[in-house]
Design a protein around this motif. Sequence first.
Motif, PDB file in Angstrom:
ATOM      1  N   VAL A 153     -34.950 -24.673  -6.582  1.00  0.00           N
ATOM      2  CA  VAL A 153     -34.434 -24.798  -5.225  1.00  0.00           C
ATOM      3  C   VAL A 153     -33.739 -23.481  -4.891  1.00  0.00           C
ATOM      4  CG1 VAL A 153     -32.795 -26.059  -3.757  1.00  0.00           C
ATOM      5  CG2 VAL A 153     -34.227 -27.294  -5.421  1.00  0.00           C
ATOM      6  N   SER A 154     -33.840 -23.043  -3.635  1.00  0.00           N
ATOM      7  CA  SER A 154     -33.373 -21.695  -3.310  1.00  0.00           C
ATOM      8  C   SER A 154     -32.610 -21.653  -2.004  1.00  0.00           C
ATOM      9  CB  SER A 154     -34.567 -20.735  -3.236  1.00  0.00           C
ATOM     10  OG  SER A 154     -35.459 -21.145  -2.207  1.00  0.00           O
ATOM     11  N   ALA A 155     -31.803 -20.602  -1.873  1.00  0.00           N
ATOM     12  CA  ALA A 155     -31.170 -20.225  -0.607  1.00  0.00           C
ATOM     13  C   ALA A 155     -31.231 -18.714  -0.526  1.00  0.00           C
ATOM     14  CB  ALA A 155     -29.743 -20.727  -0.519  1.00  0.00           C
ATOM     15  N   HIS A 156     -31.548 -18.190   0.668  1.00  0.00           N
ATOM     16  CA  HIS A 156     -31.854 -16.777   0.828  1.00  0.00           C
ATOM     17  C   HIS A 156     -31.142 -16.199   2.045  1.00  0.00           C
ATOM     18  CE1 HIS A 156     -35.744 -17.566  -1.467  1.00  0.00           C
ATOM     19  NE2 HIS A 156     -35.429 -18.755  -1.008  1.00  0.00           N
ATOM     20  N   LEU A 157     -30.782 -14.926   1.952  1.00  0.00           N
ATOM     21  CA  LEU A 157     -30.457 -14.082   3.090  1.00  0.00           C
ATOM     22  C   LEU A 157     -31.608 -13.091   3.207  1.00  0.00           C
ATOM     23  CD1 LEU A 157     -27.669 -15.329   2.370  1.00  0.00           C
ATOM     24  CD2 LEU A 157     -26.640 -13.117   2.925  1.00  0.00           C
ATOM     25  N   LEU A 158     -32.360 -13.135   4.309  1.00  0.00           N
ATOM     26  CA  LEU A 158     -33.573 -12.343   4.457  1.00  0.00           C
ATOM     27  C   LEU A 158     -33.472 -11.434   5.678  1.00  0.00           C
ATOM     28  CD1 LEU A 158     -36.245 -15.148   3.875  1.00  0.00           C
ATOM     29  CD2 LEU A 158     -35.270 -13.587   2.169  1.00  0.00           C
ATOM     30  N   ASP A 159     -33.821 -10.170   5.480  1.00  0.00           N
ATOM     31  CA  ASP A 159     -33.875  -9.205   6.574  1.00  0.00           C
ATOM     32  C   ASP A 159     -35.311  -8.741   6.731  1.00  0.00           C
ATOM     33  OD1 ASP A 159     -33.471  -7.288   8.501  1.00  0.00           O
ATOM     34  OD2 ASP A 159     -32.649  -5.802   7.109  1.00  0.00           O
ATOM     35  N   PHE A 160     -35.989  -9.240   7.762  1.00  0.00           N
ATOM     36  CA  PHE A 160     -37.398  -8.906   7.957  1.00  0.00           C
ATOM     37  C   PHE A 160     -37.601  -7.545   8.618  1.00  0.00           C
ATOM     38  CE2 PHE A 160     -38.080 -13.715   8.040  1.00  0.00           C
ATOM     39  CZ  PHE A 160     -38.396 -13.726   6.692  1.00  0.00           C
ATOM     40  N   SER A 161     -36.526  -6.846   8.966  1.00  0.00           N
ATOM     41  CA  SER A 161     -36.681  -5.487   9.492  1.00  0.00           C
ATOM     42  C   SER A 161     -36.740  -4.454   8.374  1.00  0.00           C
ATOM     43  CB  SER A 161     -35.546  -5.148  10.458  1.00  0.00           C
ATOM     44  OG  SER A 161     -34.298  -5.112   9.787  1.00  0.00           O
ATOM     45  N   ASP A 205     -28.863  -4.701   9.001  1.00  0.00           N
ATOM     46  CA  ASP A 205     -28.162  -4.925  10.264  1.00  0.00           C
ATOM     47  C   ASP A 205     -28.008  -6.407  10.577  1.00  0.00           C
ATOM     48  OD1 ASP A 205     -27.852  -2.170  10.810  1.00  0.00           O
ATOM     49  OD2 ASP A 205     -29.868  -2.074  11.663  1.00  0.00           O
ATOM     50  N   GLY A 206     -28.880  -7.224  10.017  1.00  0.00           N
ATOM     51  CA  GLY A 206     -28.800  -8.653  10.254  1.00  0.00           C
ATOM     52  C   GLY A 206     -29.719  -9.403   9.322  1.00  0.00           C
ATOM     53  N   CYS A 207     -29.537 -10.716   9.234  1.00  0.00           N
ATOM     54  CA  CYS A 207     -30.375 -11.526   8.346  1.00  0.00           C
ATOM     55  C   CYS A 207     -30.522 -12.921   8.921  1.00  0.00           C
ATOM     56  CB  CYS A 207     -29.780 -11.595   6.938  1.00  0.00           C
ATOM     57  SG  CYS A 207     -28.295 -12.625   6.811  1.00  0.00           S
ATOM     58  N   ILE A 208     -31.555 -13.616   8.458  1.00  0.00           N
ATOM     59  CA  ILE A 208     -31.663 -15.044   8.687  1.00  0.00           C
ATOM     60  C   ILE A 208     -31.356 -15.745   7.371  1.00  0.00           C
ATOM     61  CG2 ILE A 208     -33.397 -14.727  10.491  1.00  0.00           C
ATOM     62  CD1 ILE A 208     -35.430 -15.940   8.389  1.00  0.00           C
ATOM     63  N   LEU A 209     -31.153 -17.057   7.423  1.00  0.00           N
ATOM     64  CA  LEU A 209     -31.001 -17.886   6.235  1.00  0.00           C
ATOM     65  C   LEU A 209     -32.311 -18.609   5.976  1.00  0.00           C
ATOM     66  CD1 LEU A 209     -27.542 -19.508   7.067  1.00  0.00           C
ATOM     67  CD2 LEU A 209     -27.979 -17.425   5.747  1.00  0.00           C
ATOM     68  N   ALA A 210     -32.608 -18.866   4.714  1.00  0.00           N
ATOM     69  CA  ALA A 210     -33.799 -19.628   4.356  1.00  0.00           C
ATOM     70  C   ALA A 210     -33.459 -20.584   3.218  1.00  0.00           C
ATOM     71  CB  ALA A 210     -34.941 -18.704   3.943  1.00  0.00           C
ATOM     72  N   LEU A 211     -34.041 -21.792   3.278  1.00  0.00           N
ATOM     73  CA  LEU A 211     -33.808 -22.835   2.283  1.00  0.00           C
ATOM     74  C   LEU A 211     -35.161 -23.273   1.753  1.00  0.00           C
ATOM     75  CD1 LEU A 211     -31.330 -24.966   4.435  1.00  0.00           C
ATOM     76  CD2 LEU A 211     -30.783 -23.034   2.932  1.00  0.00           C
ATOM     77  N   GLY A 212     -35.337 -23.214   0.412  1.00  0.00           N
ATOM     78  CA  GLY A 212     -36.676 -23.425  -0.098  1.00  0.00           C
ATOM     79  C   GLY A 212     -36.798 -24.327  -1.313  1.00  0.00           C
ATOM     80  N   LEU A 213     -38.002 -24.866  -1.465  1.00  0.00           N
ATOM     81  CA  LEU A 213     -38.500 -25.435  -2.712  1.00  0.00           C
ATOM     82  C   LEU A 213     -39.610 -24.507  -3.159  1.00  0.00           C
ATOM     83  CD1 LEU A 213     -38.846 -29.225  -1.716  1.00  0.00           C
ATOM     84  CD2 LEU A 213     -36.820 -28.040  -2.606  1.00  0.00           C
ATOM     85  N   MET A 214     -39.500 -23.935  -4.378  1.00  0.00           N
ATOM     86  CA  MET A 214     -40.355 -22.811  -4.729  1.00  0.00           C
ATOM     87  C   MET A 214     -40.794 -22.833  -6.189  1.00  0.00           C
ATOM     88  SD  MET A 214     -38.322 -19.617  -2.906  1.00  0.00           S
ATOM     89  CE  MET A 214     -39.705 -18.513  -3.281  1.00  0.00           C
ATOM     90  N   THR A 215     -41.842 -22.054  -6.456  1.00  0.00           N
ATOM     91  CA  THR A 215     -42.206 -21.625  -7.806  1.00  0.00           C
ATOM     92  C   THR A 215     -42.317 -20.105  -7.769  1.00  0.00           C
ATOM     93  OG1 THR A 215     -44.579 -21.750  -7.408  1.00  0.00           O
ATOM     94  CG2 THR A 215     -43.509 -23.750  -8.227  1.00  0.00           C
ATOM     95  N   GLU A 216     -42.503 -19.502  -8.918  1.00  0.00           N
ATOM     96  CA  GLU A 216     -42.650 -18.035  -8.982  1.00  0.00           C
ATOM     97  C   GLU A 216     -43.552 -17.703 -10.162  1.00  0.00           C
ATOM     98  OE1 GLU A 216     -41.476 -14.324  -7.162  1.00  0.00           O
ATOM     99  OE2 GLU A 216     -40.470 -16.217  -6.744  1.00  0.00           O
ATOM    100  N   LYS A 217     -44.832 -18.058 -10.044  1.00  0.00           N
ATOM    101  CA  LYS A 217     -45.817 -17.806 -11.092  1.00  0.00           C
ATOM    102  C   LYS A 217     -46.887 -16.856 -10.562  1.00  0.00           C
ATOM    103  CE  LYS A 217     -44.267 -20.594 -14.346  1.00  0.00           C
ATOM    104  NZ  LYS A 217     -43.878 -20.132 -15.698  1.00  0.00           N
TER     105      LYS A 217
END
Length: 274
Positions: free
Chosen positions: A124-132, A224-236
Amino acid sequence: MQQSRPAPTDSAQQEERFLYAGYHSIISGVDRHWDYGGFPLPDGGFWRYREPNAVVVVEGNRLRVAAVPLTRFHNEVQILDNAKNMFFSTRRFTMPDEGTILFEWEMRARGINTRPRDLYDGFVSAHLLDFSTGMAFDFFVSNDTIATVYALLPFPGVPAPPDPEPERAVKPKYFCDFNELPLETAPWQWHRYGISYCKARDEVRFFLDGQEVGRYSEVPCKVDGCILALGLMTEKSIEDGRSVSLHGQGLIGEWGPFTITVRGNGEDGEKARP
């Protein structure tokens, strides 16, 4: 509307704190605070991070999502294969030019038939993401492992960062540092998480239950800014043109509201501790 904006305290402190939740809007569609995340595809389509049979439950300011088993996968693009179900905040949070911004929240995770001591089999994850810029600051949590994540990623559609001559480059252009913490946790155990960022000092710090557990300086891009993201994930990693991320496992995640604290006016970043 899950926000409040008290006036800053005194001029020496210059602190603003507010809440961000609004999870009811995922179900109602009214005054949306969150949308399903995803990225555009080269053929003009769109890949949506949405498990078709996921159960979404909102209790006040808490969100619970269960996908048992996980079913989404992508055989070609790694970043599309990783996230199975993910919500992006509709708000982009502005980072102050001076001082710090601190994001705090509670989160817990349960993996169903996930492999013990293998964080990447399901978390389970929580993210600060900057797509710029492609910068990402995250926490990943499984039944028995918690990791901080510090990354600069080639998100689809995000312009590539400047590419210095190979002979002059001292750090990778893209990177992802999964720092698995030497701390005990258990399935469905609540923890309080925090991530602070200081643009002026190019520094990000990670907190767990009030203690600092990670710090990175020389962040290569000004966020300069970010969105929040909440996930159910794998990393394979995709192998031979085929996703190997699924074997019948499932995930349940729960998140509380986010408290965002902005401390400006040159306040020392050391005071950003939860």
